[in-house]
Design an enzyme around this catalytic site. Structure first.
Site, mmCIF file in Angstrom:
data_model
loop_
_atom_site.group_PDB
_atom_site.id
_atom_site.type_symbol
_atom_site.label_atom_id
_atom_site.label_comp_id
_atom_site.label_asym_id
_atom_site.label_seq_id
_atom_site.Cartn_x
_atom_site.Cartn_y
_atom_site.Cartn_z
ATOM 1 N N ASP A 1 18.092 -18.397 -12.799
ATOM 2 C CA ASP A 1 19.302 -17.578 -12.876
ATOM 3 C C ASP A 1 19.843 -17.252 -11.493
ATOM 4 O OD1 ASP A 1 19.880 -14.090 -13.795
ATOM 5 O OD2 ASP A 1 21.266 -15.770 -13.497
ATOM 6 N N ASP B 1 26.937 -18.543 -11.650
ATOM 7 C CA ASP B 1 25.844 -17.866 -12.335
ATOM 8 C C ASP B 1 25.213 -18.758 -13.397
ATOM 9 O OD1 ASP B 1 25.550 -14.663 -14.135
ATOM 10 O OD2 ASP B 1 24.120 -16.266 -13.682
HETATM 11 O O1 LIG Z 1 22.976 -10.424 -15.672
HETATM 12 C C1 LIG Z 1 23.665 -11.554 -15.255
HETATM 13 C C2 LIG Z 1 22.796 -12.386 -14.353
HETATM 14 N N1 LIG Z 1 22.906 -13.759 -14.871
HETATM 15 C C3 LIG Z 1 23.220 -13.616 -16.289
HETATM 16 C C4 LIG Z 1 21.969 -13.698 -17.089
HETATM 17 N N2 LIG Z 1 21.768 -13.242 -18.327
HETATM 18 C C5 LIG Z 1 20.517 -13.682 -18.632
HETATM 19 C C6 LIG Z 1 19.844 -13.506 -19.904
HETATM 20 C C7 LIG Z 1 18.880 -14.420 -20.306
HETATM 21 C C8 LIG Z 1 18.234 -14.286 -21.527
HETATM 22 C C9 LIG Z 1 18.570 -13.229 -22.352
HETATM 23 C C10 LIG Z 1 17.897 -13.069 -23.662
HETATM 24 F F1 LIG Z 1 16.851 -13.881 -23.782
HETATM 25 F F2 LIG Z 1 18.761 -13.325 -24.653
HETATM 26 F F3 LIG Z 1 17.491 -11.803 -23.796
HETATM 27 C C11 LIG Z 1 19.540 -12.310 -21.982
HETATM 28 C C12 LIG Z 1 20.191 -12.439 -20.748
HETATM 29 N N3 LIG Z 1 19.997 -14.367 -17.618
HETATM 30 O O2 LIG Z 1 20.895 -14.358 -16.637
HETATM 31 C C13 LIG Z 1 23.989 -12.349 -16.457
#
Ligand SMILES: O[C@H]1CN[C@@H](c2nc(-c3ccc(C(F)(F)F)cc3)no2)C1
Length: 328
Positions: free
Chosen positions: A33, A216
């Site tokens: 990420d 991102d």
């Molecule tokens: O915060 C920002 C930073 N980069 C974006 C991001 N969002 C998630 C994420 C991954 C997996 C999940 C889950 F597994 F569904 F819970 C939720 C969010 N990973 O990076 C948004």
């Protein structure tokens, strides 16, 4: 000098991409990420009621960092928190000794249910790492000085495995020149300025500037100012912004127009087929858009819908950071 490459495996509908990582003696699949800066994992310290179906980091291989804790919340309000160990982490043959591995003692339901991911590996700037009282470095920052070149690349793909490379640029992964733009990392992100846009056969990208944006990899979709999303979907028959569905939807029978955006001296295209993200239900009649309006924020998020159409260089080889974009 180190260099290495790791597969980026798409989860269902390219919702996220997970990569195999070794932490201590444990093999984990982590969501890389570039929008966050914590390396956190499901672990033997995670309550078993929350860790079913996940590979676990065995904390016995690490050295606990006394008093260190972490707590992170993502854009969608999911999150996790826990304690911290120092251990050896290997990604595609690149080894980080004494890497902070953040072991979860609590995770939100979205993570519990997302059994394809055993945690996240942050690749944003270490200035937004959440470990307290002493902030820790990302995997990239930990190994940066040992890499042949202080950069990593993302070559995500639609519906098939791509790759992240560390320490080198594999020119076989892109066509044409790489266009570089300055990065504003003042908020800890890979921030850049996106220029004008255009839709369909108009490849000029001559419209209004999109403005501030971040690259991102952890965000699934492409979020642009609401005026840009509205202008795009004017070209899609039957499209509507349906708040009950969470954004723009349209009849799946549409052939969507391409989306073009100027970045630096280049124009970069997201094929319309990439913007037909997925059906909203099993009938397959209504589809959800891969391009959406931001929720009133001034910051556009160039997530996987945009990134998987390009080869992207996250470059810290110069005095100031920069992003490179090239057609794949
Ligand atoms: O915060 C920002 C930073 N980069 C974006 C991001 N969002 C998630 C994420 C991954 C997996 C999940 C889950 F597994 F569904 F819970 C939720 C969010 N990973 O990076 C948004």
């Amino acid at each position: 000098a180190q260099e290495g490459s790791v597969a980026a495996n798409p989860q269902a509908e390219d919702e996220a991409y997970v990569c195999p990582v070794t932490a201590g003696s444990s093999q984990l699949n982590l969501d890389f990420d570039t929008g966050s800066a914590d390396l956190w994992v499901f672990a033997t310290d995670t309550p078993s009621s929350e860790s079913q179906g996940h590979n676990l980091y065995d904390t016995s291989s690490g050295q606990q960092i006394d008093g260190a804790t972490w707590d992170i919340t993502y854009q969608d309000q999911s999150g996790s928190k826990g304690v911290v160990f120092s251990d050896t982490v290997v990604v595609g043959g690149v080894t980080a000794t004494s890497q902070a591995v953040e072991a979860a003692t609590s995770v939100s339901t979205q993570f519990v249910q997302n059994t394809g991911s055993d945690g996240l590996l942050g690749l944003a700037f270490s200035s937004i790492n959440t470990v307290q009282p002493q902030q820790q470095t990302t995997f990239f920052d930990t190994v940066a000085d040992s890499l042949a070149a202080k950069l990593f690349t993302a070559d995500l793909k639609k519906g098939e495995a791509g790759s992240y490379d560390f320490g080198y640029i594999d020119d076989s992964k892109h066509t044409g020149d790489i266009t570089y733009v300055d990065v504003d990392n003042s908020q800890g992100f890979w921030g850049f300025t996106a220029g004008g846009y255009s839709v369909g056969d108009d490849t000029s990208a001559g419209g209004d500037s999109i403005g501030s944006a971040i690259a991102d990899t952890g965000t699934t979709l492409l979020y642009v100012p609401s005026s840009v999303a509205s202008a795009y979907y004017q070209n899609v028959d039957g499209a509507e912004n349906d708040s009950s569905q969470g954004g723009y939807v349209f009849p799946c029978s549409n052939t969507l127009p391409d989306f073009h955006v100027a970045i630096g001296s280049g124009v970069f295209t997201v094929p319309g087929s990439y913007i037909n993200y997925a059906p909203t239900d099993s009938s397959g009649s209504t589809c959800f858009g891969g391009l959406q309006g931001g929720d009133g924020q001034s910051l556009s998020i160039f997530g996987d819908i945009f990134l998987k159409a390009h080869f992207v260089v996250f470059d810290q080889t110069q005095d100031s950071p920069r992003l490179g974009f090239a057609p794949q």
